[in-house]
Motif scaffolding. Structure first.
Motif, short mmCIF file in Angstrom:
data_model
loop_
_atom_site.label_atom_id
_atom_site.label_comp_id
_atom_site.label_asym_id
_atom_site.label_seq_id
_atom_site.Cartn_x
_atom_site.Cartn_y
_atom_site.Cartn_z
N LEU A 36 0.82 -1.21 0.00
CA LEU A 36 0.00 0.00 0.00
C LEU A 36 0.86 1.27 0.00
O LEU A 36 0.46 2.30 -0.54
N PHE A 78 1.68 2.23 -3.41
CA PHE A 78 0.55 2.28 -4.34
C PHE A 78 0.50 3.64 -5.04
O PHE A 78 0.66 4.70 -4.44
N GLU A 87 -1.59 5.92 -8.15
CA GLU A 87 -2.81 6.07 -8.92
C GLU A 87 -2.66 7.32 -9.78
O GLU A 87 -2.31 8.40 -9.25
N LEU A 124 -6.33 12.53 -12.29
CA LEU A 124 -7.19 12.86 -13.42
C LEU A 124 -6.49 13.90 -14.31
O LEU A 124 -5.69 14.71 -13.84
N THR A 127 -6.73 17.59 -13.41
CA THR A 127 -6.35 18.01 -12.05
C THR A 127 -5.27 19.08 -12.07
O THR A 127 -5.32 20.05 -11.31
N ARG A 175 -22.92 9.48 -4.34
CA ARG A 175 -21.74 10.25 -4.73
C ARG A 175 -21.82 11.64 -4.08
O ARG A 175 -22.78 12.38 -4.28
N GLN A 176 -20.77 11.96 -3.37
CA GLN A 176 -20.68 13.30 -2.79
C GLN A 176 -19.62 14.10 -3.53
O GLN A 176 -18.64 13.55 -4.02
N GLN A 177 -19.85 15.36 -3.58
CA GLN A 177 -18.91 16.20 -4.31
C GLN A 177 -18.84 17.58 -3.67
O GLN A 177 -19.87 18.20 -3.37
N LYS A 178 -17.62 18.02 -3.47
CA LYS A 178 -17.43 19.39 -2.99
C LYS A 178 -17.27 20.30 -4.20
O LYS A 178 -16.52 19.99 -5.13
N MET A 200 -5.96 8.20 -2.26
CA MET A 200 -6.95 7.15 -2.52
C MET A 200 -7.13 6.25 -1.31
O MET A 200 -8.22 5.77 -1.03
N ARG A 201 -6.06 6.05 -0.59
CA ARG A 201 -6.17 5.16 0.58
C ARG A 201 -6.95 5.81 1.72
O ARG A 201 -7.62 5.12 2.48
N LYS A 216 -12.73 8.08 1.06
CA LYS A 216 -13.75 7.05 0.87
C LYS A 216 -14.12 6.93 -0.60
O LYS A 216 -14.41 5.85 -1.08
N GLU A 236 -13.58 8.50 -4.80
CA GLU A 236 -12.65 9.10 -5.76
C GLU A 236 -12.70 10.64 -5.67
O GLU A 236 -11.68 11.32 -5.78
N PHE A 237 -13.89 11.18 -5.44
CA PHE A 237 -14.03 12.64 -5.39
C PHE A 237 -13.35 13.21 -4.15
O PHE A 237 -12.70 14.26 -4.22
N GLU A 274 -9.73 13.17 -4.81
CA GLU A 274 -9.35 14.24 -5.73
C GLU A 274 -9.26 15.59 -4.99
O GLU A 274 -8.32 16.37 -5.20
N ASP A 275 -10.22 15.84 -4.14
CA ASP A 275 -10.19 17.07 -3.35
C ASP A 275 -8.94 17.13 -2.48
O ASP A 275 -8.24 18.15 -2.43
#
Lengths: 554, 180
Positions: free
Chosen positions: A15, A18, A20, A23, A26, A440-443, B34-35, B38, B40-41, B44-45
């Protein structure tokens, strides 16, 4: 435990390394945040009307003070001057009305004897023995008038006589007036010096017997130094410049000193009454009367010698004085009729707070506001405007105006999709199944900038002399719109009505200008976004309004 | 450009160096996010916020391992976000998911890291953070308690529960192995 530690290490190492891939968009967001913030020059716009107005306000204020200062400086005793310069009742006195025999008038003088002895007597040198030492009648008169120099020389005007002469010494010592002195013998002027062939009058005899021996000559200036008036002049006894003559004349001497010396303005000029000490000498008074009776009937005579030795008080001076005095009186008592209209230019830096409205027509719900009630520079805006104010009364005014403004809606919120994004079904040890649904939550930060033009109509009420309350209605129309949020493109309303209220504290900057400052709130009656939009917010702005009011005082 | 040049360029605010640093460490740092996140969004934040914080505080970096310095910033940012949103997270009671047999953890070898991360993301918020801090970052329970403002015993308990949950998930994925 060793197996667990091994497992921990293996899992931890995997881990730890790890990776990733971020995007693609970004980096653009990060670099956008890293860019130096642009200079918000428009935040200074509210100061522009203030800076433009300030020099004018200061200019008018300084001029106002300067004028007032000059007025006071030029007329330190304007009230006193006005007291004896103002026309007496019944100023149209013919010479025949001066039955006192002197230049006195039957009309009441506007100045009390007390005032005259304190102020005017010094000017005429007739009622203050302490300041005038007479060694000899008609001679060695020592003036002692340096202590106080009046602003204006009182004039002695005889009915039918435009001006009188005074000796040069007196003129010099009394040369206080800044008006140019004109040696003009006006029409109807009676010279003080007698003609050679003129008979000596009782007054002339009584005043100075020695000089009256040769009353055809003008009294010697040296001998009659100071402000004494020689016997050669007919008028001098009546004027009583040398009222101390009674010491030497013993009954005759002050025959020419009248009980009262009055100057009367027959052509709108002033009348002055000067008390003398010799009221007890009725004969002398009678002589004086007779001499003045002659005087009033005499034709204008000029003696060249007397002309040289004397300075004629011009009639224009008296006229100017009277005119100035009347102007001063007018300035002192301005008619205060305030203008019904006033105009205000103002600027208001504002901060906008939003009330996010529920929108049930989309698949997003607002979970929370992330910077609710927090200060953010993105929320700053401004308003610049002009207003006209009509005074229904001094306490209540109607206001109408136009303005231009910029309003920013900055909303930082967390949204959540109403539809399930994922679901985890778990079988419990007892055989039951548990399902966990994830939405899905988004700020997001939503920024809408509006450039607005609008109208305002309201009222202003005077709570205290300097504290006003104003409230009204307004409507803004959208001039330009900038959406700095990706993913949101709502339809924006064209007209946004609002109610506004505020307090203003007033500082008088000058006669016509007033500085106003105070808090202002604008509550918009509807959201700027229309239709099926993810975000719908009603702004409420709070600002500090600073303005200049111009109200011309009539 | 070497790492030192990139760092020096970032200290001077050069956009090219900033982008180079992003490309160099972006993937690794995104893995950290990512770890801890909770979704992906959220990741990203956290990633954006932490990277901006790196660029704004890079002047403070003097010496040592730059990747470790960056990692600390990212972890701290993730913890701050956890604290900020702590009251909004749903706390699940996973007592019933406890597994007594520790030997079942061997099944991890057959999973990819991404699958493991996905499993970790499904852990309750508190468990996930404690698990990451202890197992991955190597902090002990006292340090974790100070960082998260919780008791040391709570940290131990949450770690244990996190492991039990993971074991349960592994068992579901490969039941044959665990059955043996």
């Amino acid at each position: 435990m060793p197996a667990e530690n091994k497992w921990n290490d293996a899992l931890g190492k995997r881990l730890y390394d790890f990776e990733e891939a971020p995007l693609p968009e970004t980096w653009s967001k990060i670099s956008g945040e890293l860019k130096p913030r642009r200079y918000r020059w428009w935040l200074w716009l509210p100061l522009i009307p203030l800076l433009i107005s300030l020099p004018w306000v200061l200019k008018f204020t300084v001029i106002e003070k300067h004028e007032v200062g000059l007025e006071q400086k030029n007329n330190p005793k304007s009230e006193e001057n006005l007291a004896f310069l103002q026309p007496a009742n019944g100023t149209e006195n013919s010479p025949s009305e001066n039955k006192t025999g002197s230049i006195a008038s039957n009309q009441p003088a506007p100045v009390s004897p007390k005032e005259l002895t304190s102020g005017s007597d010094q000017q005429t040198n007739s009622g203050n023995p302490d300041k005038n030492t007479v060694d000899e009648i008609g001679k060695n008169v020592t003036p002692n008038r340096q202590a106080e120099k009046p602003a204006y020389r009182p004039l002695v005007v005889i009915p039918g006589v435009a001006a009188i002469r005074e000796t040069e010494d007196m003129e010099e010592e009394n040369s206080i007036s800044e008006k140019p002195k004109k040696k003009i013998l006006s029409k109807g002027l009676i010279a003080h010096a007698r003609r050679k062939d003129a008979k000596p009058t009782l007054a002339s005899k009584s005043l100075n017997p020695e000089e009256s021996k040769d009353n055809t000559t003008v009294p010697d200036q040296k001998e009659n130094s100071g402000n004494s008036v020689s016997a050669g002049g007919i008028l001098q006894p009546a004027i009583a410049f040398n009222r101390n003559a009674k010491k030497d004349q013993a009954g005759k001497a002050l025959n020419g000193s009248p009980d009262e010396l009055k100057t009367e303005n027959n052509a709108g000029f002033t009348v002055q009454e000067i008390n003398s000490e010799n009221k007890e000498n009725g004969a002398a008074t009678q002589d004086s009367k007779s001499s003045l009776g002659e005087l009033s009937g005499l034709a204008p005579v000029q003696n060249e010698a007397a002309k040289q030795d004397s300075v004629i008080k011009p009639i224009s001076l008296a006229a100017n004085l009277t005119q100035d005095s009347s102007e001063n009186k007018t300035r002192k008592q301005p008619v205060k009729t305030n203008n019904k209209w006033a105009f205000i230019t103002y600027g208001t830096p504002q901060i906008a707070y939003q009330r996010v409205l529920a929108n049930r027509q989309d698949n997003l719900m607002v979970v929370k506001m992330n910077h609710m009630n927090a200060y953010s520079s993105e929320r700053l805006g401004y308003e610049l405007g002009l207003r006209s104010r009509y005074y229904l009364s001094e306490n209540l005014q109607l206001e109408a105006g136009l303005h231009f403004g910029q309003l920013t809606q900055s909303i930082n919120l967390t949204t959540k999709a109403t539809l399930a994004d994922s679901a985890v079904v778990q079988q419990q040890p007892n055989g039951s199944v548990a399902m966990q649904v994830h939405n899905r939550q988004q700020k997001q930060q939503v920024i809408f900038r509006y450039y607005l033009g609008g109208v305002y109509l309201g009222a202003n009420y005077v709570l205290l002399p300097k504290l006003h309350f104003n409230a009204g209605l307004g409507a803004n129309t959208l001039l330009q719109y900038k959406n700095e949020t990706e993913g949101f493109d709502p339809e924006i309303t064209r007209v946004a009505p609002y109610v506004t209220a505020g307090f203003k504290y007033n500082w008088q900057l000058g006669r016509d200008f007033t500085l106003q400052a105070g808090p202002v709130m604008q509550y918009y009656l509807q959201a700027f976004q229309r239709g099926n939009t993810p975000i719908s917010a009603k702004p409420t702005t709070f600002g500090l309004s600073i303005g200049i009011q111009y109200r011309r005082q009539k | 450009m070497t790492e030192v040049e990139i760092i020096e360029g970032c200290k001077k605010g050069k956009p090219a160096c900033q982008e180079a640093l992003y490309k160099l460490y972006g993937s690794r740092m995104k893995g950290i996010c990512m770890r801890y996140a909770k979704t992906e969004f959220e990741a990203e934040d956290t990633f954006q916020e932490a990277f901006i914080s790196v660029f704004r505080n890079i002047q403070n970096f003097r010496e040592g391992s730059f990747p470790n310095w960056m990692r600390r910033i990212f972890v701290n940012t993730a913890i701050n976000n956890y604290r900020r949103n702590k009251k909004h997270y749903d706390h699940q009671d996973s007592q019933e998911l406890e597994i007594q047999d520790d030997n079942q953890l061997d099944g991890l070898q057959e999973l990819t890291t991404k699958e493991i991360v996905a499993m970790i993301n499904e852990l309750p918020e508190g468990y996930r953070v404690v698990f990451n801090l202890n197992v991955v970052e190597g902090y002990n329970h006292r340090e974790i308690g100070e960082m998260l403002d919780i008791a040391e015993a709570t940290s131990r308990s949450q770690l244990s529960k996190a492991k039990n949950l993971l074991k349960k998930k592994l068992e579901k994925i490969n039941p044959c192995k665990y059955a043996s």
